[in-house]
Design a protein around this motif. Structure first.
Motif, PDB file in Angstrom:
ATOM      1  N   THR A 138       0.835  -1.200   0.000  1.00 45.91           N
ATOM      2  CA  THR A 138       0.000   0.000   0.000  1.00 45.91           C
ATOM      3  C   THR A 138       0.872   1.255   0.000  1.00 45.91           C
ATOM      4  OG1 THR A 138      -1.796  -1.168   1.111  1.00 45.91           O
ATOM      5  CG2 THR A 138      -1.847   1.235   1.205  1.00 45.91           C
ATOM      6  N   SER A 148      -6.550   2.926   1.947  1.00 43.08           N
ATOM      7  CA  SER A 148      -6.264   1.550   1.567  1.00 43.08           C
ATOM      8  C   SER A 148      -7.569   0.899   1.124  1.00 43.08           C
ATOM      9  CB  SER A 148      -5.682   0.769   2.745  1.00 43.08           C
ATOM     10  OG  SER A 148      -5.594  -0.599   2.418  1.00 43.08           O
ATOM     11  N   PRO A 149      -7.559   0.221  -0.018  1.00 43.98           N
ATOM     12  CA  PRO A 149      -8.795  -0.423  -0.471  1.00 43.98           C
ATOM     13  C   PRO A 149      -9.030  -1.806   0.145  1.00 43.98           C
ATOM     14  CG  PRO A 149      -7.128  -0.569  -2.161  1.00 43.98           C
ATOM     15  CD  PRO A 149      -6.524   0.222  -1.028  1.00 43.98           C
ATOM     16  N   THR A 175     -12.902  -1.674   0.788  1.00 46.39           N
ATOM     17  CA  THR A 175     -13.695  -1.317  -0.388  1.00 46.39           C
ATOM     18  C   THR A 175     -13.305  -2.162  -1.591  1.00 46.39           C
ATOM     19  OG1 THR A 175     -12.130   0.424  -1.014  1.00 46.39           O
ATOM     20  CG2 THR A 175     -14.026   1.068   0.358  1.00 46.39           C
ATOM     21  N   GLU A 226     -10.562   1.260  -5.385  1.00 49.17           N
ATOM     22  CA  GLU A 226     -10.626   2.721  -5.343  1.00 49.17           C
ATOM     23  C   GLU A 226     -10.201   3.217  -6.718  1.00 49.17           C
ATOM     24  OE1 GLU A 226     -11.503   4.840  -2.860  1.00 49.17           O
ATOM     25  OE2 GLU A 226     -11.841   3.280  -1.367  1.00 49.17           O
ATOM     26  N   HIS A 232      -6.934   1.317  -8.008  1.00 39.07           N
ATOM     27  CA  HIS A 232      -6.125   0.733  -6.940  1.00 39.07           C
ATOM     28  C   HIS A 232      -6.988  -0.330  -6.273  1.00 39.07           C
ATOM     29  CE1 HIS A 232      -3.952   1.402  -2.818  1.00 39.07           C
ATOM     30  NE2 HIS A 232      -3.617   0.254  -3.378  1.00 39.07           N
ATOM     31  N   ALA A 233      -6.565  -1.562  -6.383  1.00 38.04           N
ATOM     32  CA  ALA A 233      -7.354  -2.677  -5.852  1.00 38.04           C
ATOM     33  C   ALA A 233      -6.537  -3.491  -4.861  1.00 38.04           C
ATOM     34  CB  ALA A 233      -7.833  -3.570  -6.994  1.00 38.04           C
ATOM     35  N   ASP A 234      -7.188  -3.923  -3.813  1.00 38.06           N
ATOM     36  CA  ASP A 234      -6.585  -4.801  -2.822  1.00 38.06           C
ATOM     37  C   ASP A 234      -7.450  -6.066  -2.781  1.00 38.06           C
ATOM     38  OD1 ASP A 234      -5.840  -6.201  -0.508  1.00 38.06           O
ATOM     39  OD2 ASP A 234      -5.344  -4.361   0.566  1.00 38.06           O
TER      40      ASP A 234
END
Length: 145
Positions: A39, A57-58, A61, A64, A75-77
C-alpha cells in the motif's frame, strides 16, 4: 532485478520511477506478505501522478478509482477475495477500461503476470527496509530501466 528500498524516501522515489512509465492498460502487481509495503508503494505511485489528499487503503472497499490523473488509476486490494472469480463479479474489467491497475495481492484475483503489460513487484522485508524483486512483462521491458 532487485531494488533496495532502505527507507520511505527510497520507496517514494521508486513510486515516482514507476509512475513516469505508467500507461493506461498497465498492471502493477504488488505482492508480498503483510506489512511489506504494498500500500505504501501504491500510495507513492498515486502521489507521483499528482493526486493530492488521502489515499485510503482499499482493503475493505476492494477497489478505489482515481480518474483525474494523467493516467487514470484503479487501486485494488484483493486480499479479501476467496476465489479469483470474485474479481470479475466486482466488475474489474470495466474499471480497468482506459486505466492502469495497481493490484495488491494479485494472486487472490487469479494473477496478472501472464499479461504483457504487467510489472510484477514482489516486496520483501530486509532488516528495517525492503527489497523489490521486479519482473517486467514484455511491454514494460522497453520502458523499464
Amino acid at each position: 532485478m532487485k531494488i533496495a528500498l532502505p527507507d520511505l524516501a527510497a520507496m517514494e522515489a521508486f513510486g515516482q520511477q514507476i509512475s513516469a512509465k505508467l500507461a493506461p492498460g498497465d498492471v502493477v502487481a504488488l505482492s508480498g506478505t503483510l506489512g511489506t509495503g504494498k500500500t505504501t508503494l501504491a500510495r507513492a505511485i498515486i502521489a507521483a501522478l499528482g493526486h493530492e489528499g488521502e489515499v485510503p487503503s482499499p482493503t475493505y472497499t476492494i477497489i478505489e478509482t482515481y480518474d483525474g490523473l494523467p493516467v487514470p488509476l484503479v487501486h485494488a486490494d484483493f486480499y479479501r477475495l476467496e476465489d479469483p472469480a470474485e474479481a470479475a463479479e466486482l466488475g474489474l474489467d470495466d474499471y480497468r477500461e482506459g486505466a492502469a491497475l495497481l493490484a495488491e495481492w494479485p494472486d487472490h484475483a487469479g494473477g496478472f503476470a501472464h499479461e504483457p503489460n504487467c510489472l510484477a513487484i514482489a516486496l520483501e522485508k530486509v532488516g528495517e527496509g525492503r527489497e523489490a524483486v521486479v519482473t517486467p512483462g514484455t511491454s514494460w521491458q522497453s520502458r523499464w530501466p
